[in-house]
Design a protein around this motif. Structure first.
Motif, PDB file in Angstrom:
ATOM      1  N   ILE A 102      43.076  43.573 108.073  1.00  0.00           N
ATOM      2  CA  ILE A 102      42.896  44.432 106.901  1.00  0.00           C
ATOM      3  C   ILE A 102      42.287  45.755 107.344  1.00  0.00           C
ATOM      4  O   ILE A 102      41.305  45.778 108.095  1.00  0.00           O
ATOM      5  CB  ILE A 102      41.985  43.750 105.862  1.00  0.00           C
ATOM      6  N   HIS A 142      38.853  50.711 106.215  1.00  0.00           N
ATOM      7  CA  HIS A 142      38.420  51.492 105.053  1.00  0.00           C
ATOM      8  C   HIS A 142      38.642  50.717 103.751  1.00  0.00           C
ATOM      9  O   HIS A 142      37.891  50.899 102.791  1.00  0.00           O
ATOM     10  CB  HIS A 142      39.153  52.846 105.008  1.00  0.00           C
ATOM     11  N   VAL A 143      39.647  49.842 103.728  1.00  0.00           N
ATOM     12  CA  VAL A 143      39.867  49.007 102.537  1.00  0.00           C
ATOM     13  C   VAL A 143      38.701  48.040 102.359  1.00  0.00           C
ATOM     14  O   VAL A 143      38.182  47.856 101.254  1.00  0.00           O
ATOM     15  CB  VAL A 143      41.198  48.233 102.652  1.00  0.00           C
ATOM     16  N   HIS A 144      38.293  47.437 103.465  1.00  0.00           N
ATOM     17  CA  HIS A 144      37.157  46.510 103.409  1.00  0.00           C
ATOM     18  C   HIS A 144      35.898  47.220 102.910  1.00  0.00           C
ATOM     19  O   HIS A 144      35.157  46.680 102.080  1.00  0.00           O
ATOM     20  CB  HIS A 144      36.903  45.907 104.789  1.00  0.00           C
ATOM     21  N   VAL A 198      36.087  48.012  99.124  1.00  0.00           N
ATOM     22  CA  VAL A 198      35.887  46.789  98.328  1.00  0.00           C
ATOM     23  C   VAL A 198      34.427  46.351  98.388  1.00  0.00           C
ATOM     24  O   VAL A 198      33.853  45.925  97.373  1.00  0.00           O
ATOM     25  CB  VAL A 198      36.816  45.661  98.822  1.00  0.00           C
TER      26      VAL A 198
END
Length: 318
Positions: free
Chosen positions: A270, A273-275, A278
């Motif tokens: 993943i 930056h998405v982690h 979130v």
């Protein structure tokens, strides 16, 4: 201030870098985060004020809701001011001790939120499945003991994180690619075996929050069983209505919490930056949405908030 303190084997400061790969958009990202934080502050403060002002709301459900609002205020304020400073001013420096303290409060108060959600599920279970015993089981004294138990449980299980973190030597730099300090984010900078940290973190996630979820699901299974046997559709609708807000709040809290927690350990595919985004939402969305959900869907709260604003605005009540 020196970067590295060789006598204790750790940096004097950490650098929180914000959202990796999205540095150019930090100012734009800060706008919705700031708005969400303001809503969280106002919403939870209003909940606390309304419950305090009205004696008729000094009932178990609303006392638990006040506890939840207090936890949400602390949780969001522990993270958001520093996060906004990073996004606005690139002010990512944080003392090692302050970073560990922030980690402690984040993990403790997220655990407390889970514990209070369990207490609220128990409240709904007693109200629907054992209504005649409701006032006896959930007396003011019982609610105080439940609140104290939630506090002490999470203090006891989170305090070892502090010792497990401070015992490690850190020689893999001092940059944490995150907007706040959390356990595994700090531990990844250590240059020693961190197996104990990982095992303890997984044990706490599974043993504490996992147990809370199991008990909540069990409570709602019993609640649904009782609701489906209620004699009238109106009674069933009323029972579902009293539980729907709580279910929404649980989903908002647990889904991003476990996504953030598990991707730190297993979600290497993943994008980072998405982690991080979130993870930021995980400490901000529940504090923002909880008072909105309960304020809109709980008639007693909704009516009194409207009255309060009508009085101060000078508009007539309808």
């Amino acid at each position: 201030m020196p970067f590295f303190n060789s006598t204790i084997g750790r940096p004097s400061i950490f650098i929180l870098t914000g959202i990796p790969g999205m540095e150019a958009a930090h100012h734009w990202i800060s706008i919705p985060f700031c708005i969400m934080y303001i809503i969280a502050l106002l919403g939870n403060s209003i909940i606390l004020l309304v419950v305090k002002m009205h004696q008729s709301l000094h009932e178990p459900l609303f006392l638990f809701l006040s506890m939840l609002a207090g936890v949400d205020l602390v949780l969001s304020t522990t993270t958001m001011p520093k996060m906004l400073a990073i996004l606005w001013f690139d002010a990512g420096e944080i003392l090692f001790e302050t970073c560990v303290m922030q980690m402690f409060f984040i993990h403790m108060f997220t655990g407390m939120e889970s514990g209070i959600l369990l207490a609220m599920a128990f409240d709904r279970f007693v109200a629907i499945c054992h209504p005649l015993r409701y006032s006896t089981v959930l007396s003011t004294s019982s609610i105080s003991k439940i609140g104290l138990a939630v506090l002490m449980r999470n203090f006891a299980v989170v305090l070892p994180f502090v010792f497990l973190t401070t015992r490690l030597p850190y020689c893999n730099g001092n940059e944490i690619p995150h907007c706040y300090c959390e356990h595994m984010g700090i531990v990844k900078l250590a240059c020693a075996d961190t197996t104990i940290n990982s095992i303890y973190g997984l044990t706490i996630a599974g043993g504490v929050m996992g147990m809370d979820i199991a008990l909540i699901v069990s409570s709602y299974a019993r609640i649904l069983s009782v609701v489906f046997h209620l004699p009238t559709q109106a009674a069933r609708k009323k029972a579902f209505s009293t539980c729907s807000s709580h279910v929404c709040v649980m989903l908002i809290f647990y889904i991003p919490a476990f996504f953030s927690y598990l991707t730190h350990r297993f979600g290497h595919q993943i994008p980072h930056h998405v982690h991080i985004i979130v993870a930021n939402l995980y400490v901000l969305m529940p504090p923002m949405l909880n008072p909105v959900i309960y304020g809109v869907r709980t008639k007693q709260i909704y009516v009194r908030v409207l009255k309060m604003f009508s009085m101060h605005s000078g508009f007539p009540e309808h």
